[in-house]
Design a protein around this motif. Structure first.
Motif, mmCIF file in Angstrom:
data_model
loop_
_atom_site.group_PDB
_atom_site.id
_atom_site.type_symbol
_atom_site.label_atom_id
_atom_site.label_comp_id
_atom_site.label_asym_id
_atom_site.label_seq_id
_atom_site.Cartn_x
_atom_site.Cartn_y
_atom_site.Cartn_z
ATOM 1 N N LEU A 77 -3.334 68.862 32.288
ATOM 2 C CA LEU A 77 -2.025 68.387 31.874
ATOM 3 C C LEU A 77 -1.070 69.569 31.739
ATOM 4 N N PRO A 78 0.053 69.543 32.439
ATOM 5 C CA PRO A 78 0.539 68.455 33.283
ATOM 6 C C PRO A 78 0.151 68.575 34.761
ATOM 7 N N ASP A 85 -6.509 71.811 27.399
ATOM 8 C CA ASP A 85 -6.305 70.434 27.840
ATOM 9 C C ASP A 85 -7.486 69.552 27.469
ATOM 10 N N LEU A 123 -5.641 68.898 23.529
ATOM 11 C CA LEU A 123 -4.794 67.781 23.948
ATOM 12 C C LEU A 123 -5.554 66.464 24.032
ATOM 13 N N ASP A 157 -5.490 63.849 21.232
ATOM 14 C CA ASP A 157 -4.340 62.956 21.105
ATOM 15 C C ASP A 157 -4.615 61.705 21.951
ATOM 16 N N SER A 211 -2.886 59.291 22.793
ATOM 17 C CA SER A 211 -1.837 58.909 23.736
ATOM 18 C C SER A 211 -1.939 59.686 25.051
ATOM 19 N N LEU A 212 -2.642 60.829 25.030
ATOM 20 C CA LEU A 212 -2.767 61.649 26.235
ATOM 21 C C LEU A 212 -4.141 61.512 26.896
ATOM 22 N N VAL A 215 -4.297 59.854 30.308
ATOM 23 C CA VAL A 215 -3.504 60.610 31.289
ATOM 24 C C VAL A 215 -4.321 61.789 31.811
#
Length: 376
Positions: A94-95, A122, A126, A129, A131-132, A135
């Motif tokens: 990410l990203p 990442d 990350l 989280d 919400s991530l 992704v």
């Protein structure tokens, strides 16, 4: 090969590795395109076979924040198409892996292959989280090849994301011609004759436990006249300054801020400290070893894959300040042990983490990805 590389441009292990990899690939005749938001800090001057493409993010009143990731994805697609890239090697899920997925979706039928290298944050930060989470999972599963900088990180990624995607370990690397032992006059800038110099380099995040490190130094300095060099900046910098002041160490601790070139600092030091609670690899420990500098660190994450405990340095559990200080004092007072571990560290760095060997590993992975693409 025509290879695109995307990475964070700021100071840190991932940006340094990605930049040095790109420079080495260019020297070997590959065409390398850096697709970034800013010039990577170790790229600097002109290099033959290297092209730089910077994302220019637009601002618009309706948008609360600039669409950096979408701008990056669009630039990736443009560069892939314009230069007919064969490989897009992205550093961090990410990203960059997600942006690479979007870029490839913009170019249906284009044979470019995506290689994603995980460097740690990442996954270790990350991914916590929710919400991530999905992704990041998307970026991993849509990559053609995924690598991690340590076996520890590869295992952790599989455990967190429950994915079937193979993750191959390609350790980070150093150039032994850049990081090597040598006499230097820099010691005189920081220490008086007879004083020892301890060094730490990081981004001063909480996981680096810089406050522990200062406590370790405090114990060492009570027994052995020493100086501590702290290189870098980050969220814990203010707290570190306050602790130094509270312990009366202002004249003993030198805050050197961000430094692009650190090889001379390793040569000027007697010991490197890395007391992190999370460390996917520990590139700074490897740079220290290549410079003939013994390491005292923790057993966190990938550090034991870099530092051979009892051979190239000494390791202790995370948070064990008294034990870490004891190990540091042992190395600083036993000249034979210090010399032996310094020489062993240099040998290990060259034998197991040499730049040219790791670049060749990546080349084989690129070829593997291209062959997989042709087979499908």
């Amino acid at each position: 090969m025509r290879i695109g590389i995307s990475c964070y441009p700021t100071i840190g292990g991932s940006g340094a590795v990605a930049t040095e990899l790109g420079k080495a690939l260019a020297r070997r005749g590959h065409q390398v395109h850096f697709i970034v938001t800013d010039v990577p800090f170790r790229l600097g001057e002109f290099h033959q076979n290297i092209y730089l493409h910077e994302a220019d993010t637009m601002t618009y009143p309706v948008l609360r924040t600039p669409p950096h990731d979408f701008t990056l994805a669009a630039l990736m697609a443009d560069v892939i198409l314009q230069y007919n890239l064969e490989i897009l090697h992205v550093h961090y899920a990410l990203p960059f892996a997600v942006s690479a997925f979007l870029a490839r979706e913009m170019l249906p039928g284009h044979p470019v292959r995506v290689v994603t290298t995980l460097h740690g944050t990442d996954v270790t930060v990350l991914a916590q989280d929710k919400s991530l989470y999905r992704v990041i999972q998307l970026g991993l599963t849509k990559s053609d090849v995924v690598t991690a900088v340590s076996h520890s990180l590869a295992r952790q990624t599989h455990e967190l994301f429950h994915i079937d995607t193979p993750i191959q370990c390609v350790h980070n690397f150093i150039d032994p011609n850049v990081f090597h032992p040598a006499a230097t006059d820099l010691r005189e800038c920081f220490a008086r004759p007879g004083e020892r110099i301890l060094l730490h380099i990081s981004n001063f995040r909480k996981v680096k436990r810089v406050l522990d490190l200062i406590q370790v130094f405090h114990l060492v300095n009570q027994r052995i006249p020493s100086r501590l060099l702290l290189v870098g900046e980050g969220p814990e910098l203010s707290a570190a300054r306050e602790l130094v002041s509270g312990l009366g160490l202002e004249g003993r601790v030198h805050f050197l801020g961000k430094q692009d070139e650190v090889a001379e600092l390793y040569r000027a030091s007697d010991l490197f400290l890395l007391v992190s609670e999370k460390e996917s690899f520990g590139l700074v420990a490897l740079e220290a070893m290549a410079s003939g500098l013994p390491v005292v660190g923790t057993t966190a994450g990938g550090i034991p894959e870099v530092v051979a405990d009892g051979e190239t340095g000494l390791l202790a559990p995370v948070g064990d300040i008294s034990r870490l200080a004891e190990l540091a004092m042992r190395l600083l007072t036993d000249e034979a042990l210090h010399r032996r571990m310094g020489e062993a560290g240099r040998a290990r760095a060259i034998q197991r983490f040499c730049l040219e060997d790791k670049v060749a590993e990546y080349e084989r992975l690129y070829e593997q990805a291209l062959c997989q693409g042709k087979a499908t």
